[in-house]
Structures are given as C-alpha cells and as structure tokens.
Design an enzyme around this catalytic site. Structure first.
Site, PDB file in Angstrom:
ATOM      1  N   ASP A  67       0.858  -1.393   0.093  1.00  0.00           N
ATOM      2  CA  ASP A  67      -0.064   0.038   0.189  1.00  0.00           C
ATOM      3  C   ASP A  67       1.024   1.244   0.013  1.00  0.00           C
ATOM      4  OD1 ASP A  67       1.164  -0.181   2.486  1.00  0.00           O
ATOM      5  OD2 ASP A  67      -0.960  -0.735   3.321  1.00  0.00           O
ATOM      6  N   ASN A 136      -7.176  -3.380  14.685  1.00  0.00           N
ATOM      7  CA  ASN A 136      -8.466  -3.519  14.220  1.00  0.00           C
ATOM      8  C   ASN A 136      -8.656  -4.691  13.332  1.00  0.00           C
ATOM      9  OD1 ASN A 136      -7.561  -2.671  11.632  1.00  0.00           O
ATOM     10  ND2 ASN A 136      -8.812  -0.828  11.624  1.00  0.00           N
ATOM     11  N   HIS A 138      -6.914  -5.095  10.269  1.00  0.00           N
ATOM     12  CA  HIS A 138      -6.764  -4.899   8.800  1.00  0.00           C
ATOM     13  C   HIS A 138      -5.444  -5.372   8.391  1.00  0.00           C
ATOM     14  CE1 HIS A 138      -4.505  -0.575   9.444  1.00  0.00           C
ATOM     15  NE2 HIS A 138      -3.687  -1.611   9.580  1.00  0.00           N
ATOM     16  N   GLU A 143      -9.404  -2.395   5.609  1.00  0.00           N
ATOM     17  CA  GLU A 143     -10.287  -1.866   6.926  1.00  0.00           C
ATOM     18  C   GLU A 143     -11.393  -2.818   7.260  1.00  0.00           C
ATOM     19  OE1 GLU A 143      -8.411  -0.441   8.664  1.00  0.00           O
ATOM     20  OE2 GLU A 143      -7.825   1.692   7.869  1.00  0.00           O
TER      21      GLU A 143
HETATM   22  P1  PGA Z   1       2.496  -1.839  12.873  1.00  0.00           P
HETATM   23  O1  PGA Z   1       1.149  -1.974  11.753  1.00  0.00           O
HETATM   24  O2  PGA Z   1       3.189  -2.987  12.489  1.00  0.00           O
HETATM   25  O3  PGA Z   1       2.957  -0.418  13.167  1.00  0.00           O
HETATM   26  O4  PGA Z   1       1.713  -2.346  14.242  1.00  0.00           O
HETATM   27  C1  PGA Z   1       0.631  -2.929  11.339  1.00  0.00           C
HETATM   28  C2  PGA Z   1      -0.658  -2.418  10.492  1.00  0.00           C
HETATM   29  O5  PGA Z   1      -1.162  -1.586  10.701  1.00  0.00           O
HETATM   30  O6  PGA Z   1      -0.736  -3.433   9.294  1.00  0.00           O
END
Ligand code: PGA
Length: 250
Positions: A67, A136, A138, A143
């Site tokens: 992304d 969450n 994702h 999302e």
């Molecule tokens: P993080 O993010 O590795 O900074 O915890 C993971 C994500 O949001 O996919």
C-alpha cells in the site's frame, strides 16, 4: 495454517527474515510482497545483515508493496516509498527498476490500481507476501467491513488507523485519510503468506483472526482459507490463543 510462536520481537524478526531469505535463495528471481509499519522493521534489519554477510543476493528479486498513502509523493518522509528506501532497499543490491509501490500521486487512481494488478499478474504472481496486522484486523489498508473480492483500490482509512499511524506524524491532521491498497483478493492470490505480529496490543486481534469466525469485520480472518499461510508471532501477541490447531514453537 501454521503458527510459529517466538519468544519476543527479535526472535520473530529473525524467523521471518530466515523464511524470506530461504525463498530468495531457492528462487533468486522471487516476487516478494512487502509491508511497512513498525512490525517488519526488525525483519528488514535481519535481511540487511544476511546481505552484508553475502548470504543473499537481491539483484533478481522483484517486489510489490501492499500500500501507499494517497496524496503523498515519494520524497515525503511519511510515504511508504520513503520508508522502504530507508529501511530496506537502499541497504541491499535490489534493482530499483524491480521495486513496485502504488503511486499515491497518480492522476488517474483507477488506472494506477488496474495497472498495479496487471503488473503483479504479469510478473507471475507474488511468491511470498509479508503482512502486518492492525489492531482492528486490517491487512494492507483493508479496513473492517472489507470486501473480500476487492483487488487494488483506493481505501478510506478508519479513524482508529489514522490515530494509530499518527505516531509517525507531527500532527494527526497530517495523516492522509485515504490510501491505495492491494485488495483482499490480491493478497489471497499470493502463493505464500507470512503474517507478523508482536506485542500485547495485538493479542486480541490475533485470537480473532486465527480462532474467530471468518468475517469482513476482521479482515485478516480470511487468511484461514489460504492454503499456505504462517503466522509468525511473539509470545505476547499469542497470549490470548486457546488454539487446538497446529502450533509450531519457533
Ligand atoms: P504496525 O502496523 O506494524 O505498525 O503495528 C501494522 C498494520 O497496521 O498493518
């Protein structure tokens, strides 16, 4: 589904790096799907160490990132392009022509998304996709209430994601509200997937993703249907699992 539980973040990072390194050693022109976020940084550091020890050669490797923020250009320090250059690409012998990250500044976003998918297909598909996971649920920027059928597309970020990611920005208002992300379909078409998670704040979502129902409210839960997926998680992230499913200790 395989679950590897490692003692801590460092061990998790080493295990993930070894798996990616084996992939590149077995198939020097591998197509790697890569992720940003705090979680994979340790893995990238380990891969750089392998490279410096002459154990891996990235010259034929191609990469596709999950992304990119919408509206940030490559030189913006918050862009995922910048993140990847700084944390990984500039430290190894990857050919910059072989790097693919969605262009968050594209004028025609639909065309950008379509062409990104086409490029993945034409490369022969992703051999191994690295994922983090949001608290969450994702993966990429897909999302909750996700469409499992989506390919690369423009997504609206959830408030909780904007808040979580604001730690990298000076002001929360600077966090983009949209991003271009591979879709769930794109991710599920990868031949192999490794998902990394570390820390207590991921324990609940890891439990839901692995042991809960497959549901669009926990996007990562769809991984239960993938035939070659490995969760590489530390003890803190695994602490809520009750699993009776196959568990391999690191
Ligand atoms: P993080 O993010 O590795 O900074 O915890 C993971 C994500 O949001 O996919």
């Amino acid at each position: 589904m395989r679950i590897m539980i490692l003692k801590d973040y460092n061990e998790m990072s080493k295990k993930a790096a070894k798996i990616l390194a084996s992939q590149v050693i077995l198939k020097p022109n591998s197509i790697l799907g890569l992720a940003t976020g705090s979680t994979p940084v340790g893995m990238y550091n380990e891969l750089i160490k392998f490279y410096n020890a002459n154990e891996i050669d990235f010259s034929e490797v191609k990469t596709f990132n999950l992304d990119e923020y919408y509206g940030l250009n490559k030189n913006n320090e918050q862009s995922y392009y910048y993140f990847m250059m700084n944390n990984f690409f500039k430290h190894v012998n990857i050919n910059l022509q072989n790097i693919n990250i969605p262009n968050g500044m594209a004028e025609d976003i639909e065309k950008e998304c379509f062409e990104y998918e086409e490029k993945i297909l034409q490369s022969g598909g992703i051999d191994i996709q690295v994922l983090g996971i949001g608290a969450n649920g994702h993966i990429g920027f897909n999302e909750p209430d996700v469409n499992f059928e989506a390919s690369t597309h423009l997504v609206e970020l959830e408030e909780s994601t904007i808040k979580a990611n604001s730690r990298f920005f000076k002001y929360i208002d600077e966090v983009p509200k949209k991003a271009i992300s591979m879709g769930m379909k794109t991710i599920m078409q990868s031949k192999q997937i490794i998902l990394l998670a570390s820390g207590k704040n991921k324990a609940e979502v890891i439990k839901n993703a692995i042991e809960g129902k497959i549901t669009p409210t926990v996007p990562a839960s769809i991984l239960q249907l993938h035939t070659n997926v490995t969760f590489i998680i530390d003890e803190a992230a695994a602490s809520k699992l009750e699993s009776k499913i196959e568990v391999a200790y690191g």
